[in-house]
Scaffold this motif. Structure first.
Motif, PDB file in Angstrom:
ATOM      1  N   ARG A 215       0.839  -1.203   0.000  1.00 32.53           N
ATOM      2  CA  ARG A 215       0.000   0.000   0.000  1.00 32.53           C
ATOM      3  C   ARG A 215       0.869   1.246   0.000  1.00 32.53           C
ATOM      4  N   SER A 220      -1.394  -0.805  -6.720  1.00 36.70           N
ATOM      5  CA  SER A 220      -2.827  -0.620  -6.946  1.00 36.70           C
ATOM      6  C   SER A 220      -3.608  -1.695  -6.197  1.00 36.70           C
ATOM      7  N   ARG A 305      -8.577  -2.609   2.957  1.00 33.06           N
ATOM      8  CA  ARG A 305      -8.655  -1.332   2.266  1.00 33.06           C
ATOM      9  C   ARG A 305      -7.279  -0.963   1.729  1.00 33.06           C
ATOM     10  N   VAL A 306      -7.312  -0.336   0.580  1.00 30.65           N
ATOM     11  CA  VAL A 306      -6.029   0.091   0.003  1.00 30.65           C
ATOM     12  C   VAL A 306      -5.868   1.590   0.224  1.00 30.65           C
TER      13      VAL A 306
ATOM     14  N   GLU B  72     -10.302   7.781  -4.672  1.00 32.50           N
ATOM     15  CA  GLU B  72      -9.620   6.640  -4.075  1.00 32.50           C
ATOM     16  C   GLU B  72      -8.668   5.937  -5.050  1.00 32.50           C
ATOM     17  N   PRO B  76      -2.981   5.290  -4.960  1.00 27.66           N
ATOM     18  CA  PRO B  76      -1.719   4.592  -5.255  1.00 27.66           C
ATOM     19  C   PRO B  76      -0.730   5.448  -6.044  1.00 27.66           C
ATOM     20  N   ARG B  79       1.019   7.793  -3.765  1.00 28.12           N
ATOM     21  CA  ARG B  79       1.999   7.137  -2.898  1.00 28.12           C
ATOM     22  C   ARG B  79       3.232   6.681  -3.670  1.00 28.12           C
ATOM     23  N   ARG B  80       3.068   6.458  -4.975  1.00 23.39           N
ATOM     24  CA  ARG B  80       4.251   6.083  -5.762  1.00 23.39           C
ATOM     25  C   ARG B  80       5.272   7.206  -5.776  1.00 23.39           C
TER      26      ARG B  80
END
Lengths: 306, 239
Positions: A215, A220, A305-306, B72, B76, B79-80
Motif C-alpha cells: 500500500r 494498486s 482497504r487500500v 480513491e 496509489p 503514494r508512488r
C-alpha cells in the motif's frame, strides 16, 4: 505486476498457508458434492421418466412374437387387423381419449437405447422383443380404469399399464433425496463462504506487513488483492475437482455397480450414468469459481482497504 | 511540494486534536525536521501527507494535488511519488536485502532489466553494496535502516518521509543515517524527517518545524532542536 513474480508470490502464499488452503479445499469439496448429488437426483428423475411419462397416462402394449405368456397373445405377434381394431376402438372412446400416439417396434427400440444407455442390459435386449404400442393421453387421467377394462385381454394386447403408478413412489423418494442434498449443499455453501472469509482475513493478517508495504509504495488495489483472489480460486477449484471425482466414483461404483451385481429390479428403471456426471461437472466448476471470486472480492473490499 | 492550510485532525470527536490549525509549506528539494515530544502530532502529519488519514478540516496539498478531492483510485499514484521510512524498519523478514528492495519495483510492475539495474544502484547509494544476499536478521540496526531507506528511494520518489528513522539506533549510527538522508536530499528529493533526536537536529542546522500538542509552535529555516530563535507566523514562514 509481472506474471512470473505474481505466480511465485501465489505459490509461496499457498505453501505458507497449507492448513488453511486444505480446509477451504475440503469444505468446498463437500458442499459441491452435495450440490452435485442434488443435481444428479434431479437428472435421475428426468432419466427414469423416459420419453412418454409427461405425455400420456396409459400405454397399451401389443403382442410380439415372443409374448407367449399372455393368453391374448396366443396367436403370436399382433396382426394388422387387430392393430386397426384397437386403434378404432380407442378412437371411439373420445372425448375421454384425448390423443393417441402409435409407437412402432423400431421406434420403441431407439427410445429404449437412448433411455437405457447407461444400463448393462442394453446389449442383451433384442429389437424384436420391443413391443409396438399405443400411447394414450386421457382428458381425465383419473378414469384410467375404464381404458384398462376395455383393452386388457383384448386380442393382440399384451398388457395395459400406467407407468406413473410404477414410477411415482420411486420419484417421491428421489425428490426427498434431491431436496435433502440441495438443503445440505446450501448449509455447506454457507460454511464455505464463512470459511473463505475467515481464511482471507487470517491470511491478510499474517501478511499485514507485506500488504502494508505494498500500500505504502503505491501498489494498486488489483495488485494487492489479486494473489488473495487467485489463491482462493485455486483452493475452491481443487475442491470442485475432488467433488466431481467423488460423484463419478459414486455413480461408477455405487449406482452402476449396483446394476451389474444384478440384484434384479434395477433393469426396470434407467439410471444416471457417468455421462450425467460429466454433464453437471462444468456447472460445479463454474459455481466454485463464482463462489471463490465473489466471496474473496467482497471480503477484500471490506477488510483490506487500500 | 507539501502544503498544509489550516489543517486540523481529530481522531475522535471529543478528544483533543492531534493537529490543531497547522499551516506550513515545504518547497521542492527542501530538507526539514519535524520535531516535538511524543504525541505532538508528528506522525499524524506524515499520515496526512501519504493520505493514510484524511484531515478533519483544512487542506493538504501534495505535489499540487488537493488530497481532500483525491479519488480513491488515484491514491496509489500519489503514494508512488512518496517514499516512507519508519523507526522499526518494517523489512520483510523472509526476503533478502536485494529481494526487499526489488519487491517495491515488482509490485509496481517494473521490467526485470530495470529492477536488475536499479536495485544494486540503490544498495550502492545507501552503502550496502555486496550485502544484497543477506537476510534482514543478519544485519545491524543501522544496516536494516539503510535497507529500508533503499526500499523507499528505489522508485525515485519526489518526497521522502522518515518517521523517527533513528529512534532505534545509537548516536553514531544515527548520524550516518542522517548523512545518508542528506545525500538523498542532494539528488533533488524533498526530505522530511520526524524526530525527537536532539543531536541530529542540532548538528545539521536545517529547517525545523516544531509541534506541541498538535499546534505549530516554531518554523525556522535554520535551527536546532530546542533553541527558539523565532516564533512561527500564520503563513508558516519565518519571522
Amino acid at each position: 505486476m509481472r506474471l512470473q513474480f505474481m505466480l511465485s508470490e501465489i505459490v509461496h502464499g499457498l505453501r505458507r498457508n497449507v492448513a488453511m488452503v486444505v480446509s477451504v479445499v475440503l469444505v468446498s469439496m463437500v458442499s459441491l458434492f452435495f450440490l452435485g448429488s442434488g443435481l444428479l437426483a434431479h437428472r435421475q428423475v428426468d432419466t427414469a421418466k423416459g420419453y412418454w411419462y409427461d405425455k400420456v397416462q396409459v400405454s397399451i402394449f401389443l403382442c410380439t412374437a415372443q409374448s407367449t405368456d399372455a393368453p391374448s397373445c396366443a396367436d403370436g405377434a399382433v396382426s394388422a387387423g387387430q392393430r386397426d381394431q384397437i386403434r378404432s376402438d380407442l378412437a371411439s372412446l373420445e372425448p375421454l381419449v384425448d390423443r393417441i400416439y402409435y409407437e412402432s417396434s423400431d421406434q420403441a427400440y431407439t427410445r429404449f437405447q437412448d433411455q437405457f444407455r447407461n444400463s448393462p442390459y442394453l446389449g442383451s435386449v433384442d429389437r424384436a422383443a420391443m413391443p409396438e404400442s399405443f400411447r394414450v393421453k386421457l382428458s381425465d387421467p383419473t378414469r384410467f380404469g375404464e381404458i384398462v377394462s376395455a383393452f386388457d385381454g383384448a386380442p393382440g394386447v399384451e398388457a395395459v399399464s400406467d407407468q406413473r403408478k410404477v414410477l411415482d413412489t420411486f420419484f417421491n423418494l428421489l425428490n426427498v433425496l434431491s431436496i435433502g442434498s440441495v438443503a445440505l449443499a446450501v448449509v455447506m455453501l454457507v460454511c464455505s463462504i464463512l470459511l473463505i472469509t475467515t481464511t482471507i482475513r487470517q491470511v491478510a493478517f499474517s501478511r499485514r506487513r507485506q500488504v502494508g508495504i505494498m500500500r505504502l509504495v503505491g501498489a494498486s488495489a488489483t495488485v494487492i488483492h489479486l494473489p488473495f483472489v487467485v489463491e482462493t480460486v485455486i483452493a475452491t477449484m481443487i475442491g470442485a475437482v475432488l467433488a466431481i471425482g467423488l460423484l463419478w466414483a459414486m455413480v461408477h461404483y455405487g449406482v452402476s455397480g449396483l446394476l451389474e451385481n444384478g440384484s434384479g429390479g434395477g433393469g426396470l428403471i434407467s439410471l444416471v450414468g457417468e455421462a450425467d456426471v460429466w454433464a453437471i461437472a462444468p456447472w460445479l466448476l463454474v459455481g466454485a469459481f463464482v463462489l471463490a471470486v465473489v466471496t474473496s472480492f467482497v471480503t477484500l473490499r471490506r477488510y483490506l482497504r487500500v | 511540494m507539501i502544503r498544509l492550510d489550516a489543517v486540523t485532525m481529530r481522531y475522535d470527536e471529543q478528544g483533543a486534536p492531534a493537529l490543531d490549525d497547522v499551516t506550513l509549506q515545504v518547497e521542492r528539494g527542501e530538507f526539514g525536521f519535524v520535531v516535538g515530544a511524543s504525541g505532538s502530532g508528528k506522525s499524524t502529519l506524515m499520515r496526512l501527507v501519504i493520505h493514510e488519514k484524511v484531515a478533519t478540516s483544512g487542506s493538504v496539498l501534495v505535489a499540487g494535488q488537493d488530497l481532500r478531492a483525491l479519488p480513491e483510485r488515484k491514491v496509489p499514484a500519489l503514494r508512488r511519488g512518496i517514499g516512507v521510512v519508519f523507526q522499526d524498519f518494517r523489512l520483510l523478514e523472509n526476503k533478502t536485502v536485494h529481494q526487499n528492495v526489488a519487491f517495491v519495483l515488482q509490485v509496481l510492475g517494473k521490467r526485470r532489466h530495470h529492477i536488475k539495474q536499479m536495485v544494486p544502484e540503490t544498495l550502492d547509494l545507501v552503502g550496502l553494496d555486496g550485502k544484497g544476499d543477506r537476510m534482514p536478521h543478519e544485519l545491524s540496526g543501522g544496516e536494516q535502516q539503510r535497507v529500508a531507506i533503499a526500499r523507499a528511494v528505489v522508485k525515485k520518489p519526489a518526497i521522502l518521509l522518515a518517521d523517527e528513522p533513528t529512534g532505534n539506533l545509537d548516536p553514531e549510527t544515527s548520524a550516518e543515517i542522517v548523512r545518508l538522508l542528506e545525500r538523498i536530499n542532494k539528488t533533488g528529493t524533498t526530505v522530511l524527517v520526524a524526530t525527537h533526536d536532539h543531536s541530529i537536529v542540532d548538528r545539521l542546522q536545517r529547517r525545523v518545524i516544531e509541534l506541541e500538542n498538535g499546534k505549530l509552535v516554531r518554523d525556522e529555516a535554520v535551527g536546532g532542536y530546542g533553541a527558539r530563535t523565532s516564533r512561527v507566523t500564520t503563513t508558516g514562514g519565518v519571522d
